[in-house]
Every structure is written in structure tokens, then in C-alpha cells.
Design an enzyme around this catalytic site. Structure first.
Site: not given
Length: 255
Positions: A84, A234
Site C-alpha cells: 500500500s 487489500h
């Protein structure tokens, strides 16, 4: 700048960078599984974990911090992996210091700008009066009214630290992160292609890496491979650690 870090294992160096609101502990499980083949350096990025709290916060500075860290450890080339926000920091580092990157691994992140999505989290964390709470349970009860997802709350509350004199504090520099949130969402600036081996891993249930992102990623990273972990969102390393580990070992050549 002395970034906080934890080193385990032996072998070629592999540096792991966490995401927004995270810290080095988030990747300990994966790190332990790779520690027989690599010297793993789990790093707290600036304004996170136990690393210094500073007013400025952007990807260029994070790349510069990482370069200083590697030099302080006498590391002149390393595998770099980031998730991320940490993935964007890793890509910025590869752009700024390409000769210092062996293989690059980016977990569920692209180079483009992203729309905001953490506003409710910021609002909740900033509204929590750390001087008025007496327990972590009290903090969780306050946050539960504003953040329904238990897993997200547990992740965020890893940042909550009790002070010796009483009360709590955030390990992260919440005001600086909030002030520079737009810098974290921003696209990476144009850069020369990174010619080294690169792996992008995306979660099949995540929207962070779209098929439309692939042309720009391959232009910037000509040797890029893309792997999808279909069962993960994610948080690939937390949701599908075995699948991710298999992919990482294959790319790093330690199957």
C-alpha cells in the site's frame, strides 16, 4: 534520521515497508517465514511506529529516509518490498535509487493518484480524547460508534500506547499524517523506467490495482510481473499469507 527497525534472519537483505497507519509488526509473520533465506529488515516509516515524528511527510522523503537507513546498515543493494503506502514508497525509492534495488515487490498498490477513503478513520481517531480514557476497552467503545469493522479497529488500536505517567498516546504522528494525507494519495511523479525485476501482487477482491493500471505500470517497470491472490482484499499478507508467501518465494528464487 534513524528509522526504527527490526532485523531477523540471514542471507541477502530484504527490506519490508508497511502501509498507512501501520508499523513493522504488521509483517512479522511473513518475515519469519522468509528469515531462513534472507536478512529481513522490518522498518517503521517516518511518523509511524517508533520512528521519528516529523512535520513533513511525502514519498520523496520516505525514499530519502530509506536510503539513509540502508547506508547506516552498510547495505548497498537490497530486495525492497512494500504494501500500500509502503509500496508507493518502495516504487519512489526504485526511481530515486535504482542501483540500490535488487528486486522490487509491490503489494496491492499502483503509481496513480487515489481517491480518499480514510476520512472517517481520521475523524474518529482525531475525536478520541486520549486524556479522558482509562482503558483500551474505553477507546474501542468510542471508536466502535464511528468505525464498525472490528478488524480495522484492532489494526488502528495497535497504535495506541499507554504512557508511564498515565493516559494514552498514539505511536504514529497522527497530526502530520492527517495534514499530508493528500500527499499520500497523490500519484508518483514521472520517472525513468526501473529496469530491475519487479513483482506486483494484487488482491482479487481489492480495487487498488485495476486492469487499466497495467499499461502505466509496465511502462514504468518494463520487467514487471503481476500476480493476483483471488481470495484476498487489500490486506493480502493478513488475509492470504500462505498464497502470498508462495508467490514471494517463487519470485525471489527460494522455492
Amino acid at each position: 534520521m534513524q528509522l526504527n527497525f527490526k532485523a531477523i534472519g540471514q542471507g541477502p537483505p530484504l527490506v519490508i515497508l508497511h502501509g498507512l497507519f501501520g508499523m513493522l509488526d504488521n509483517w512479522q509473520t511473513i518475515a519469519r517465514k522468509l528469515s531462513d533465506e534472507f536478512s529481513i529488515y522490518l522498518v517503521d516509516l517516518r511518523n509511524h511506529g517508533r520512528s521519528p515524528h516529523l512535520p513533513d511527510f511525502n514519498y520523496a522523503l520516505m525514499a530519502e529516509d530509506l536510503n539513509e537507513f540502508l547506508e547506516s546498515q552498510w547495505i548497498y543493494k537490497a530486495h525492497i518490498m512494500g504494501h500500500s503506502m509502503g509500496g508507493k514508497a518502495a516504487m519512489q525509492f526504485a526511481a530515486d535509487y535504482p542501483d540500490k534495488v535488487d528486486k522490487l515487490i509491490v503489494v496491492d498498490m499502483g503509481v496513480r493518484a487515489y481517491a480518499g477513503g480514510h476520512e472517517a478513520i481520521f475523524d474518529a481517531l482525531l475525536a478520541l480524547d486520549l486524556q479522558s480514557i482509562d482503558s483500551r476497552q474505553q477507546a474501542d467503545a468510542f471508536l466502535a460508534d464511528r468505525i464498525e469493522d472490528v478488524g480495522v479497529r484492532q489494526f488502528l488500536m495497535k497504535n495506541l500506547s499507554r504512557k508511564k505517567e498515565g493516559g494514552f498516546r498514539w505511536k504514529m504522528n497522527l497530526p502530520a499524517i492527517h495534514a499530508h494525507y493528500a500527499d499520500i494519495l497523490a500519484a508518483l511523479p514521472p520517472a525513468d523506467p526501473f529496469e530491475g525485476e519487479t513483482l506486483f501482487v494484487r488482491g482479487g477482491r481489492s480495487n487498488y490495482v485495476h486492469p487499466t493500471d497495467l499499461p502505466s505500470l509496465r511502462q514504468r517497470f518494463p520487467q514487471a510481473q503481476l500476480k493476483t491472490v483471488e481470495a484476498a482484499g487489500h490486506w493480502v499478507h493478513a488475509e492470504a499469507p500462505k498464497e502470498l508467501l508462495t508467490i514471494l518465494k517463487g519470485f525471489l528464487g527460494v522455492e
